[in-house]
Design a protein around this motif. Structure first.
Motif, short mmCIF file in Angstrom:
data_model
loop_
_atom_site.label_atom_id
_atom_site.label_comp_id
_atom_site.label_asym_id
_atom_site.label_seq_id
_atom_site.Cartn_x
_atom_site.Cartn_y
_atom_site.Cartn_z
N ILE A 78 0.87 -1.18 0.00
CA ILE A 78 0.00 0.00 0.00
C ILE A 78 0.90 1.23 0.00
CG2 ILE A 78 -1.67 1.36 1.36
CD1 ILE A 78 -2.65 -1.31 2.56
N GLY A 79 0.55 2.21 -0.84
CA GLY A 79 1.23 3.50 -0.84
C GLY A 79 0.25 4.57 -0.37
N ILE A 80 0.81 5.67 0.10
CA ILE A 80 -0.04 6.77 0.60
C ILE A 80 0.34 8.05 -0.12
CG2 ILE A 80 -0.60 8.18 2.63
CD1 ILE A 80 0.06 5.64 4.30
N THR A 81 -0.67 8.82 -0.49
CA THR A 81 -0.43 10.16 -0.97
C THR A 81 -1.45 11.07 -0.31
OG1 THR A 81 -0.21 11.59 -2.89
CG2 THR A 81 -1.80 9.80 -3.08
N ASN A 82 -1.11 12.35 -0.20
CA ASN A 82 -1.92 13.18 0.70
C ASN A 82 -1.86 14.65 0.35
OD1 ASN A 82 0.92 12.56 1.70
ND2 ASN A 82 0.42 14.39 2.89
N THR A 178 1.60 11.07 7.66
CA THR A 178 2.09 10.52 8.93
C THR A 178 0.91 10.00 9.77
OG1 THR A 178 3.88 12.09 8.86
CG2 THR A 178 3.47 11.11 10.98
N TRP A 179 -0.16 10.77 9.77
CA TRP A 179 -1.35 10.37 10.54
C TRP A 179 -1.91 9.04 10.00
CZ3 TRP A 179 -4.19 10.48 14.66
CH2 TRP A 179 -5.58 10.32 14.63
N VAL A 180 -2.04 8.94 8.68
CA VAL A 180 -2.63 7.73 8.09
C VAL A 180 -1.69 6.54 8.29
CG1 VAL A 180 -3.41 6.67 5.92
CG2 VAL A 180 -4.06 9.03 6.44
N THR A 181 -0.38 6.77 8.12
CA THR A 181 0.58 5.66 8.32
C THR A 181 0.54 5.20 9.78
OG1 THR A 181 2.02 6.67 6.67
CG2 THR A 181 3.00 4.97 8.04
N TYR A 182 0.44 6.16 10.70
CA TYR A 182 0.40 5.83 12.13
C TYR A 182 -0.84 4.98 12.44
CZ TYR A 182 0.16 6.56 17.17
OH TYR A 182 0.08 6.36 18.52
N ALA A 187 3.58 3.13 13.08
CA ALA A 187 4.89 3.78 12.90
C ALA A 187 4.71 5.30 12.83
CB ALA A 187 5.54 3.29 11.62
N HIS A 188 5.69 6.04 13.39
CA HIS A 188 5.63 7.51 13.33
C HIS A 188 6.68 7.98 12.34
CE1 HIS A 188 6.00 11.65 15.44
NE2 HIS A 188 4.98 11.65 14.61
N VAL A 189 6.30 8.01 11.06
CA VAL A 189 7.25 8.35 9.98
C VAL A 189 6.60 9.31 8.99
CG1 VAL A 189 8.43 6.10 10.12
CG2 VAL A 189 6.51 6.37 8.56
N THR A 190 7.46 9.99 8.24
CA THR A 190 6.99 10.77 7.09
C THR A 190 7.98 10.52 5.97
OG1 THR A 190 6.20 12.95 6.37
CG2 THR A 190 8.26 12.92 7.62
N ASP A 191 7.64 10.95 4.77
CA ASP A 191 8.60 10.78 3.67
C ASP A 191 9.25 12.12 3.37
OD1 ASP A 191 6.59 12.08 1.87
OD2 ASP A 191 7.99 11.37 0.35
N VAL A 192 10.31 12.08 2.59
CA VAL A 192 11.10 13.28 2.30
C VAL A 192 10.28 14.39 1.63
CG1 VAL A 192 13.40 12.23 2.26
CG2 VAL A 192 11.97 12.14 0.21
N ALA A 253 5.27 6.69 0.41
CA ALA A 253 4.37 7.85 0.54
C ALA A 253 5.00 9.02 -0.20
CB ALA A 253 4.15 8.21 2.01
N LEU A 254 4.13 9.86 -0.74
CA LEU A 254 4.57 11.11 -1.38
C LEU A 254 3.45 12.12 -1.19
CD1 LEU A 254 5.10 9.04 -4.44
CD2 LEU A 254 6.92 10.66 -4.10
N GLY A 255 3.81 13.39 -0.99
CA GLY A 255 2.81 14.44 -1.03
C GLY A 255 2.10 14.35 -2.38
N ASP A 256 0.82 14.77 -2.44
CA ASP A 256 0.06 14.45 -3.65
C ASP A 256 0.65 15.03 -4.94
OD1 ASP A 256 -0.76 17.05 -3.08
OD2 ASP A 256 -2.87 16.53 -2.80
#
Ligand code: G3P
Length: 510
Positions: A78-82, A178-182, A187-192, A253-256
């Motif tokens: 699963i990937g996340i974008t936001n 970060t909220w959705v991944t958590y 996990a408390h992470v974000t991507d670059v 994950a990547l910003g949208d």
């Protein structure tokens, strides 16, 4: 990769949440969407309820899988974008937000940013972060939350202890990824890419910046770990006892806007795309060089794959484009966005009407927090068709503003521009865009490239796709639009547009 496995992508946007499932050819096999409430507590303030966002995320995932007859176990990753910059803080123990999320469009910290400007710190912030100091970014939102969460009704903790608990690491800061991944993995992470939008992250050192943290009084203990956008080490896995009843790797994950760049396979320096959502965001890949803008663009992180150098991008952030069409709906000038094409075509021109939809200030290349929306040139003969056409023209004119800045900063001629997002279904808008920028507009088959980009990032990390060429091969043109209006006519109207923009500037001064 086996025949019947897929990759899922959560696209948590400004107006709603989507879950899409893609096959190996990048085709959509499942799709569900749900809107969430926009909360406007005061003029210029915009909030979202993070609990509602999480509930909707679970709902769209389950609905999409069920409707397509898929089992969660069939997801290899699963990937996340936001929506980027939108900021929240939650309690580590209970997992509950201390306040609503403050949305990227929110203007409550305008004064704070102006203080920064008055103190001559603009260039200092720009050099470290690549960003133009603005209430748009997360830093002043986090500072506001830490200073104001106590007296707010929604705070679900003892009064007076918000900042203290943040310093102890008992509170967690996050953007929506970060909220959705958590919530998915713990996990408390974000991507670059998301980190690069906080105005707390040094894009040259690729780390949280101690001086900026001190400036905005944000304790480091509450910040997430920063990871590559496509991470072979995985951010975490979903819980077999959780709502999916399966252990699925969350691997990217990547910003949208960066996800759309990735989904449009803009992997090489010089590749550019424009996404038409709530706002529009034109990004150009600049390779491993962080090109600093001299024309009002942002320098931002484009993406990073595990073990590879960071790829940077130049960005022209336009705050209001699709949202201007929504506004037409809100004030009952149209019933539905789909109507705009027919209405705009039914008149030959806007009859001299110009609409600058600066509802939340203006972003690139103007950066005026106090600009406000304005409609100019109306006469007794002005009809709603003219206003609708002027709204579509405003989208195209704003794009020309950033396209010109991008050509000047990069020295690269934008001969073609890849486009995506909801509004590109509108053929009239695509043709208009081509005429006004004077460039070919290319619309791909999958216009939800934001979700596709997040799926690609996660799928690459787990080996579902093995290299970028596989992704390039998936990209297919749906339709191309070339300029068919004479340049003189277009330039004349563009000149008037610039005058209209000038009139909207600094309107909301105190
Ligand atoms: O920077 C804001 C941007 O990420 C919002 O995107 O698509 O939700 O309007 P969107």
């Amino acid at each position: 990769m086996t025949e019947d496995t897929y990759v899922g992508a959560i696209d948590q946007g400004t107006t709603g949440t989507r879950f899409m499932v893609f096959d190996h050819d990048g085709r959509v096999v499942a799709n569900a969407y749900q809107k969430h409430e926009q909360i406007y507590p005061e003029p210029g303030w915009v909030e979202h309820d993070p609990e509602e966002i999480w509930e909707n995320t679970q709902a769209v995932m389950l609905t999409a899988l069920e409707e397509a007859g898929l089992d969660a176990e069939q997801l290899d990753a699963i990937g996340i974008t936001n929506q980027r910059e939108t900021t929240l803080i939650w309690d580590k123990e209970s997992g509950r937000p201390v306040y609503n999320a403050i949305v990227w469009q929110d203007r409550r910290t305008t004064d704070r940013v102006e203080t920064l400007q008055d103190e001559g710190k603009e260039e200092w912030v720009r050099e470290k972060t690549g960003l133009e100091p603005d209430a748009y970014f997360s830093a002043t939102k986090a500072e506001w939350l830490l200073d104001n969460a106590d007296p707010i009704k929604l705070a679900r903790m003892r009064p007076d202890d918000v900042r203290e608990r943040a310093e102890e690491g008992e509170l967690m800061f996050g953007t929506i990824d970060t909220w959705v991944t958590y919530k998915l993995t713990g996990a408390h992470v974000t991507d670059v890419t998301n980190a690069s939008r906080t105005m707390l992250f040094n894009i040259h050192d690729m780390d949280w910046d101690d001086e900026l943290l001190e400036e905005f009084d944000v304790p480091k203990a509450m910040l997430p770990e920063v990871r590559p956008s496509s991470d072979e080490d995985l951010y975490g896995t979903t819980d077999s006892d959780g709502f999916l009843e399966a252990e699925i790797p969350v691997a990217g994950a990547l910003g949208d806007q960066q996800a759309a760049l990735f989904g449009q396979t803009c992997f090489d320096a010089g590749d550019a795309k424009n996404t038409y959502g709530t706002g529009s965001f034109m990004l150009m890949n600049t390779g491993d060089e962080a090109v600093m803008s001299e024309h009002g663009l942002l320098t931002t992180v484009g993406f990073q794959r595990s073990g590879e150098p960071v790829q940077y991008a130049l960005e022209g952030s336009i705050f209001i484009t699709g949202a201007a069409i929504e506004w037409l709906e809100d004030v009952s000038l149209i019933d539905d966005a789909a109507e705009t094409e027919e209405l705009a075509r039914s008149v030959d021109s806007t009859d001299g009407v110009y609409f600058v939809p600066a509802f939340t200030g203006l972003g690139a290349p103007h950066w005026d927090q106090r600009a406000r929306g304005t409609i100019l040139g109306m006469t007794r003969g002005t009809r709603r068709e003219h206003v609708v056409r002027a709204t579509l023209e405003s989208i195209a004119f704003q794009t020309r503003d950033v396209a010109e800045a991008m050509e000047e900063d990069s020295g690269i001629d934008l001969s073609t521009l890849r486009v995506d997002g909801g509004a590109v279904k509108n053929n009239f808008l695509c043709q208009l865009q081509s005429n006004i920028v004077g460039t070919d507009i290319v619309r791909p088959m999958v216009d939800e490239t934001t979700a596709l980009g997040a799926a690609y990032a996660a799928g690459l990390a787990v080996g579902y796709w093995s290299n970028l060429d596989e992704l390039r091969n998936n990209w297919q043109v749906d339709r191309e639009f070339s300029p068919d209006d004479d340049a003189e006519n277009v330039d004349g109207r563009y000149g008037r547009w610039k005058e209209a923009v000038d009139r909207s500037l600094d309107w909301a001064r105190e």
